[in-house]
Design a protein around this motif. Structure first.
Motif, PDB file in Angstrom:
ATOM      1  N   ASN A   1       0.933  -1.368  -0.243  1.00 48.43           N
ATOM      2  CA  ASN A   1       0.022   0.052   0.068  1.00 48.43           C
ATOM      3  C   ASN A   1       0.709   1.324  -0.022  1.00 48.43           C
ATOM      4  O   ASN A   1       0.425   2.189  -0.739  1.00 48.43           O
ATOM      5  CB  ASN A   1      -0.903   0.071   1.251  1.00 48.43           C
TER       6      ASN A   1
ATOM      7  N   LYS B   1       1.983   2.003  -3.268  1.00 46.62           N
ATOM      8  CA  LYS B   1       0.847   2.704  -4.276  1.00 46.62           C
ATOM      9  C   LYS B   1       0.849   4.022  -4.094  1.00 46.62           C
ATOM     10  O   LYS B   1       0.591   4.949  -4.994  1.00 46.62           O
ATOM     11  CB  LYS B   1      -0.596   1.883  -3.950  1.00 46.62           C
TER      12      LYS B   1
ATOM     13  N   LYS C   1       3.338   6.114  -5.704  1.00 44.31           N
ATOM     14  CA  LYS C   1       2.873   6.104  -7.408  1.00 44.31           C
ATOM     15  C   LYS C   1       2.070   7.256  -7.542  1.00 44.31           C
ATOM     16  O   LYS C   1       2.026   7.986  -8.413  1.00 44.31           O
ATOM     17  CB  LYS C   1       2.452   4.781  -7.561  1.00 44.31           C
TER      18      LYS C   1
END
Length: 320
Positions: A40, A43, A46
């Motif tokens: 997580n 992510k 990103k």
């Protein structure tokens, strides 16, 4: 709050808020000390880089480059766990495609070795507390508070939207002419940027952007699954002992190639629909939607324009 910019608030403040919230969520995930937490956090990093690309011009080249490198480097140390688990997911997808082949004793032993490899990677990734990374993120958060963005309202977002969409169209054309692991991966990155940007702009018209987001999510999944299979192919070459006898390896490679052909065909078909509009037309349409939401009293001044293809193609996500 969710990963979106509120249209009726100052866009520069919203950009800083979104990035700071992503940093805080990444810190919380890392502090959880689990494999899921690491995934997580990756992510969230990103997402931060996608926000940076949206406002690269208002930030200025120097600041954008420094911040993009900072968050890229912070995320790189978390990638090995994702690659290891992705191989298992890819293996299970191949099994769904050909249960007779992949349920043989030899194939089950291969999966067992891949799971063992992923578990070792997971233990290595989550053994520490990632305290250094959490501290580095805290330092980055303080930097974000001081970001100065040139421009206001939708003008802050225009150049980023336009570049991301243009880059996605260009990458699609490259793949149509020469689909290699490198060109497919590059297109996938540009698709994900556009996907993140539709999430950020959701407030302008939820129904429209949610539909587009779902289509981009599906396209990203096709390209992501193809990339994961490419990673497995590379692993097959580099560590053949994981995959058993030559005949077993040949059967695996044959299945990988067949599945990749299917995924790439689906991606190209959907990609042509998503990128059907001219960049200027898409940008103008999105700006009108944004202005109607941000300043309803001024909406009558917005140009009446409906890009050909955009709404008819993307009312509902295309089925697989």
């Amino acid at each position: 709050m969710s990963f979106r910019i509120q249209a009726r608030k100052r866009v520069d403040d919203e950009i800083r808020r979104v990035v700071i919230e992503r940093i805080e969520r990444a810190q919380e995930s890392l502090n959880a000390g689990s494999a899921k937490g690491v995934h997580n956090a990756r992510k969230r990093l990103k997402e931060i880089r996608a926000v940076l690309r949206l406002v690269r011009e208002p930030l200025g080249k120097k600041v954008f480059t420094a911040q993009n490198i900072r968050f890229r480097d912070l995320g790189q140390g978390l990638s090995s766990l994702r690659d290891a688990t992705a191989v298992i997911e890819s293996w299970d997808a191949l099994t769904e495609e050909n249960r007779k082949r992949f349920n043989s004793p030899a194939m089950k032993r291969v999966r067992g070795r891949l799971v063992e490899r992923a578990e070792k990677t997971s233990q290595s990734e989550t053994a520490g507390s990632h305290a250094d990374l959490v501290v580095a993120l805290e330092e980055a958060k303080h930097k974000v508070s001081g970001w100065k963005l040139k421009g206001k309202d939708f003008s802050l977002l225009e150049s980023g939207i336009l570049k991301t969409y243009k880059d996605g169209r260009a990458a699609l054309k490259v793949v149509q002419n020469n689909a290699t692991d490198e060109t497919l991966h590059e297109w996938r990155k540009r698709v994900k940027d556009h996907w993140y940007h539709t999430q950020l702009l959701m407030d302008a018209w939820p129904e429209h952007f949610k539909s587009r987001q779902k289509c981009l999510e599906k396209l990203s999944a096709y390209l992501g699954d193809d990339h994961d299979l490419a990673v497995m192919q590379l692993l097959l070459e580099q560590e053949p002992e994981l995959f058993g006898a030559l005949s077993t390896r040949q059967a695996i490679n044959e299945s990988i190639l067949a599945h990749r052909i299917q995924l790439q065909a689906k991606a190209l078909e959907l990609g042509q629909r998503i990128y059907v509009d001219k960049p200027a037309a898409l940008l103008e349409h999105w700006e009108n939607l944004w202005n109607v939401t941000a300043a309803p009293e001024k909406s009558k001044k917005a140009k009446k324009h409906k890009p050909a293809g955009l709404l008819p193609y993307l009312v509902e996500p295309v089925s697989a």
